[in-house]
Design an enzyme around this catalytic site. Sequence first.
Site: not given
Ligand SMILES: [Zn+2]
Ligand SMILES: [Zn+2]
Length: 301
Positions: A60, A62, A64-65, A140, A210, A268
């Site tokens: 996805h 976001h 942090d990915h 998510h 996530d 995570h």
């Molecule tokens: Zn994340």
């Molecule tokens: Zn996320």
Amino acid sequence: MKLNVLGCYAATPRTITNPTSQVLEIKNHLFLIDCGEGTQVQLRKSKIKFSRINHIFISHLHGDHFFGLPGLVSTFRLLGREKEMHIYGPKGIKEAISLLLKLGDSWTNYPLRFHELTARDSELIFEDENVTVETIPLDHRVYTNGFLFREKMGERKLNIEAVANYKIDKCYFQNIKNGKDITLDDGTVVPNNKLTFDPPKPKSYAYCSDTGYYPEIIGQIKNVDALYHESTFLESEAHLSTKTKHATAREAASIAKKADVGTLILGHYSTRYKSIALFKEEAEAIFPNVELAEDGKIFEF
Ligand SMILES: [Zn+2]
Ligand SMILES: [Zn+2]
């Protein structure tokens, strides 16, 4: 199958931890799964050859990915890459990466193939003679997919002693490995099970991050050898977990138990926790076979 965890923490990079990224080694492929900031450095530290990565799967959008992706795409260019690169991820990923390349007038000299995902149901997104990859739709705050990696059943193993006893010529070996029976010169039919052994059981790995607690995935990931399931929080922070559509260690364990997986790998983690040992403790109360992902850790299954 070998899983290199490059980063397994939520949200922000720190000097001691990295956001999400993993490399799955399966049947000669190196699949990069998510690409948080710092992924390139982690790849270097793990001594993984950049040129062997041809497929990148992004769960996805976001940060942090996927905030490590533009940098990695650009590095591939600087390394003189010519081979195609396939990127699988939510719709919008092509626009995001292309805009950065355009503004810097730094188009890649290798073909970038985007496979943008929009389906709400699972779909097959990669297949060759050895491996399949399917999406696992997750729950998510934004459109998110996990990924299910499966080895295909290999060819049967030749029973060298048996083929020698029947004096079977080498030119029939491939047919035998493909499961065919053999007719000898005198007309006797030798069934395949007398000439071969079963191939090793194909392995499977499910990556789910996530997501909130989402039992809808259980049918699809039933009996996988290893399940990576996010556990951003402990039960003590369940209120935050529900609000942000993340899962607790207990919920991840509950999914692992219901899906009857081999090993549950947790990751995570929110950076609010001083130690991750409590995640294992909480999950093991529900499901026995729990491992903790850690940056730089390798799992083989
Ligand atoms: Zn994340
Ligand atoms: Zn996320």
